[in-house]
Design a protein around this motif. Structure first.
Motif, mmCIF file in Angstrom:
data_model
loop_
_atom_site.group_PDB
_atom_site.id
_atom_site.type_symbol
_atom_site.label_atom_id
_atom_site.label_comp_id
_atom_site.label_asym_id
_atom_site.label_seq_id
_atom_site.Cartn_x
_atom_site.Cartn_y
_atom_site.Cartn_z
ATOM 1 N N TRP A 731 0.913 -1.309 -0.024
ATOM 2 C CA TRP A 731 -0.031 0.078 -0.100
ATOM 3 C C TRP A 731 0.624 1.195 0.054
ATOM 4 N N LEU A 732 1.835 1.112 0.750
ATOM 5 C CA LEU A 732 2.845 2.367 0.991
ATOM 6 C C LEU A 732 3.297 2.677 -0.602
ATOM 7 N N VAL A 733 3.640 1.738 -1.246
ATOM 8 C CA VAL A 733 4.386 1.978 -2.690
ATOM 9 C C VAL A 733 3.505 1.966 -3.916
ATOM 10 N N GLY A 734 2.050 1.765 -3.361
ATOM 11 C CA GLY A 734 0.844 1.744 -4.544
ATOM 12 C C GLY A 734 1.057 0.750 -5.314
ATOM 13 N N PHE A 760 3.367 2.353 -7.725
ATOM 14 C CA PHE A 760 2.868 3.871 -7.829
ATOM 15 C C PHE A 760 2.090 3.844 -9.116
ATOM 16 N N LYS A 761 1.651 2.811 -9.734
ATOM 17 C CA LYS A 761 0.982 3.078 -11.092
ATOM 18 C C LYS A 761 -0.500 3.910 -10.733
ATOM 19 N N LYS A 767 -7.349 2.490 -3.518
ATOM 20 C CA LYS A 767 -8.034 2.449 -2.376
ATOM 21 C C LYS A 767 -7.579 1.707 -1.357
ATOM 22 N N LEU A 768 -7.508 1.698 -0.053
ATOM 23 C CA LEU A 768 -7.089 0.651 0.678
ATOM 24 C C LEU A 768 -8.518 0.000 1.140
#
Length: 904
Positions: A731-734, A760-761, A767-768
């Motif tokens: 989640w941190l780095v998407g 990061f895309k 959304k989490l």
């Protein structure tokens, strides 16, 4: 009372007529239970006593001086100079005492007494005397500080010779006086004092603009310069986002034009210039000034000789602006240059400390190689020097992190020029302490005590092995409190002297330790669900499959105290016979039972161990960048991008992924893998690299891996925990592409993420949430989504559950990354992504337009990149709250609310 002479105080001696008599040495031998003091220590103590005696005489005004003291001068400046000389003599004597091995308690007591003596004398002086002395010492406009008349006069601190003249607190006092002087020049009054009143009190003439360094202007030119300056100040004041370099240049030039003007026809020109100084600083204080803002100005200033390259490289953007401004006082400019020099000196000190440290620890991954102490007369001094230098290196490295990411010169360039800042040379106190403790166990206690004594440990000859080892390690491990260790040694010695019976140390009895040890041994013998490594390490073999740290953690989780856990971990355990294979228990322990918790803990430890030993540690990117890879051959591994296999200089096989976006995806994947490693998550290390003329990324190939293809009902608790931890980093780095084909099971059974090309895309629009899988459903669902769906539907094995607490240490690791470092890590990802127009650019363009209040079409690439970095920082800062809400609201786990407060 005195001669009031100003020609003899430089060699003024106010020591007793017979200093040697101050310490009576009759020749009698020291008592048998006292250590004989060295001649050097005796001399140092004598010097200190003489200096302190002189200070008391000066403080008393010379009235209480004994025979042998000459009269003191009545002039307060001369008297202060003598006083300052005696403070320096006292400090030098204390330093000699420290070098000769005087106890730390005595050193601190003498320093406290000296500081108190200095304050007592300075507080006895009147404000007029303080101002007179300060003016003689070069303080500009001393009458402009201490105006309130409350509390200690600021000049007491500025004049205090106990502290160095260059400390920031003294500089701030001078800066405040200069600021108030600018206010007087601008026509204001302070405490009923106008500019003329001040100069009358100082006995100096009012300032006037002169031809030197000025330009002759007409009234019309001054008026035009004012208009230009007002316009430039407004442009800066109303600028949004990062301040444009041209706007800064215009304002600084407009300020210089006014401040260097000479126009006798304008009576209030000085007032106009003073206002210009004050009001130029206001918009600059609130502007967002970055490296890109000041770089063009620095290049011009260095080329013109107005700034040295070294100063520019070691100052932050705002500091550079202050150095470039015409309106910055010279004293402040000198202080900024001194700050730059201090940072350069710090880098030199890092390199010096690294030389000593690296002699025993060449790099982070090399084993500690300290010399054996037995039979080696020089080894104790070498180990003492190594421990001290390593501690200095750690402190310097930590301090440098506070500025290397903010100065003009890129942090990577600084690190390459100063190897002590490279990741490969980072001092890791916790793991280094473990290595040091292992070495210390092989040494004789007497030899270790010799090392500790050389490092200043009191009562070293009475200290136990654990205390001696911890004392030495405290030099480089801030978690170990040296004073607390010394107190424990003193208390133990006192108990022993009083006849305290053995066994009263608060540790568990031998019977209790053996009982807990048997449980831990049984747990450690439980088989791993994954293949065991072919050649277990000696450390693991000696502890039934677990390292000392793992056993200590296991004991703590079973309710043992820290001391009990340590004793447990150090206790020997039976070594399995060669070739023997541990057998599985007849039946698994009941869920929730003590044995089940032990088995789960051991499984987790084995999971981490299995992953760590199969995944190469991340090395410095510049090292990989310097490698030449051999010719490639096609790698049929699937995926979006073409892949080839290459041989590295060390013979290992590496994978190269060509990047059709010109390197933007490579930068994103490299940054993501780096971020996961900082968070303590296993990830294949990825590096940006051009191979055979193509931009892309390289990564080492892991041997004997296969995809994590099992179903949730077959997942163990340790695997579930690993997935939850991995979700935090994803989640941190998407990254939402962590499906089972992108999760590898290593040769030893660990789990590790690979292929972070989609990191990061979806930044800014993802959304989490339960079920969120932008890369597709079914087999392309991320494993964490499969896990949570299975947990809610009862699809996990009996006793296996989602445990939010395992996310805490990962979140904590990410929270510990400074925002400045996080932005620096993602800088290339942001800017290369903007240039390539990657997927997240439209989202960040909208965010930048909203932030700056402009149409999206007018948003610059710089603003888009900054919006991306702002979002990355906000995501890191909200990580804990986001996952707390996810577990509580999405997974209906109300107890997970404790995660928000850092509860484990």
């Amino acid at each position: 009372m005195g001669t009031n002479s100003k020609s003899s105080h430089a060699s003024y001696a106010i020591a007793p007529s017979d200093p040697a008599g101050a310490v009576e040495t009759s020749g009698a031998a020291a008592p048998p239970d006292e250590q004989q003091l060295s001649d050097e220590l005796v001399a140092a103590k004598t010097d200190l006593m003489v200096a302190m005696d002189n200070l008391e005489t000066i403080a008393a005004g010379g009235e209480e001086g004994a025979a042998g003291y000459p009269d003191l001068p009545e002039d307060p400046v001369e008297r202060y100079e003598i006083f300052a000389e005696q403070i320096k003599a006292a400090k030098d004597a204390i330093e000699k005492m420290k070098a000769e091995g005087a106890p730390e308690e005595e050193i601190q007591a003498q320093l406290d007494a000296l500081r108190a003596q200095s304050l007592e004398y300075l507080n006895s002086l009147s404000p007029e005397e303080l101002q007179q002395i300060a003016a003689a010492r070069g303080f500009e406009h001393p009458a402009l500080v201490g105006l309130s008349g409350k509390g200690q006069h600021p000049l007491v601190h500025w004049l205090d010779p106990y502290y160095d003249d260059a400390i920031p607190s003294k500089q701030k006092i001078q800066a405040k006086a200069l600021q108030r002087y600018e206010q007087l020049l601008a026509g204001q009054t302070l405490g009923g004092m106008a500019l003329a009143d001040l100069h009358q009190a100082e006995g100096t003439a009012l300032p006037s603009t002169g031809p030197a360094g000025t330009w002759t202007a007409t009234v019309e030119q001054i008026e035009a310069a004012e208009e230009t300056w007002k316009k430039a100040a407004e442009e800066v004041a109303y600028s949004k986002g990062i301040l444009d370099s041209a706007k800064l240049q215009n304002l600084l030039q407009a300020e210089k034009q006014i401040l260097t003007a000479h126009c006798p026809e304008i009576d209030n020109l000085e007032e106009i210039q003073a206002k210009c100084k004050v009001w130029t600083g206001d918009p600059l204080e609130h502007a967002k000034i970055s490296t890109s803002t000041v770089l063009p100005l620095v290049q011009d200033a260095v080329a013109a000789g107005d700034m040295s390259l070294a100063d520019a490289q070691h100052l932050k953007p705002r500091e550079i602006v202050a150095l470039l401004r015409t309106g910055t006082p010279e004293t402040e400019k000198e202080a900024l240059k001194a700050k730059s020099q201090a940072r350069q000196d710090q880098l030199a000190a890092i390199d010096k400390a690294l030389d000593v440290h690296a002699a025993a620890k060449p790099d982070l991954n090399s084993p500690l190689a300290l010399p054996d102490l037995a039979g080696n007369p020089e080894a104790a001094a070498q180990v003492a020097e190594w421990a001290t230098s390593t501690g200095e290196l750690h402190k310097l490295q930590t301090d440098a992190q506070g500025w290397i990411h903010g100065v003009l010169q890129p942090a990577n360039d600084i690190s390459m020029d100063n190897p002590g800042l490279l990741t490969s040379h980072t001092v890791a106190p916790k793991s280094l302490t473990a290595e040091f403790n292992a070495w210390a166990k092989q040494q004789k206690l007497g030899d270790l005590r010799d090392v500790a004594e050389q490092m200043g440990m009191p009562n070293a000859d009475k200290a136990a092995r654990a205390h001696v080892t911890s004392f030495i390690a405290s030099s480089f491990n801030p978690a170990l409190d040296k004073a607390e260790i010394n107190e424990k040694v003193a208390a133990a010695a006192a108990k022993k002297k009083a006849g305290t019976p053995a066994g009263g140390d608060g540790l568990a009895s031998d019977e209790a330790v053996k009982a807990l040890q048997s449980k831990l041994t049984a747990a450690g013998a439980s088989p791993s669900p994954t293949p065991a490594p072919s050649a277990p390490s000696p450390a693991a073999s000696q502890t039934g499959g677990l390292t000392k740290e793992a056993k200590e953690a296991a004991a703590l989780s079973m309710g043992a105290s820290p001391e009990q856990a340590k004793k447990l971990a150090e206790a020997p355990t039976p070594t399995p016979a060669a070739g023997s294979v541990p057998k599985a228990p007849v039946k698994p322990a009941p869920p929730g039972s003590f044995n089940a918790k032990v088995q789960a803990l051991v499984a987790n430890l084995q999971q981490v161990k299995a992953t760590t030993q199969d995944v190469p540690a991340r090395i410095d990117a510049d090292v990989v960048g310097s490698w030449s890879f051999g010719p490639g051959k096609a790698a049929n591994l699937g995926g979006t991008y073409a892949k080839t296999l290459h041989e590295a200089p060390d013979g290992s096989t590496w994978l190269f992924k060509a990047d059709k976006d010109g390197g933007a995806i490579a930068h994103a994947e490299s940054a993501a893998s780096h971020a996961l490693s900082l968070g303590g998550l296993p990830s294949v290390p990825v590096y940006v690299k051009s191979v055979e003329g193509k931009s892309g990324s390289v990564q080492p190939m892991l041997k004997d891996t296969h995809h994590f293809a099992s179903e949730p009902k077959n997942w163990s608790q340790s695997e579930v925990d690993a997935i939850v931890r991995s979700h935090v980093g994803a989640w941190l780095v998407g990254d939402h592409d962590g499906h089972q084909a992108n999760v590898l099971r290593t040769a030893s059974g660990g789990l590790v993420r690979c292929d972070l090309g989609q990191a990061f895309k979806h930044y800014g629009q993802d959304k989490l949430a339960l079920g969120y899988a932008p890369s597709g459903g079914g087999s392309y669902d991320p494993v964490h989504q499969k896990l949570y769906q299975a947990a809610l539907s009862g699809g996990l094995a009996e006793g296996v559950k989602v445990n939010p607490a395992v996310a805490h240490p990962i979140i904590k690791n990410f929270e510990a990354i400074p925002d400045s470092q996080w932005r620096s890590m993602l800088h290339s990802t942001a800017h290369e992504g903007v240039k390539a127009g990657v997927h997240w650019v439209p989202t960040m363009r909208k965010a930048a337009a909203k932030k700056h209040g402009i149409p999206p079409a007018k948003v610059s690439n710089e603003q888009i990149a900054e919006a991306f970095l702002d979002h990355a920082v906000q995501r890191k800062q909200s990580l804990r709250e986001s996952f707390t809400n996810f577990f509580v609201k999405e997974l209906n786990m109300p107890t997970a609310a404790s995660l928000k407060h850092g509860a484990k």
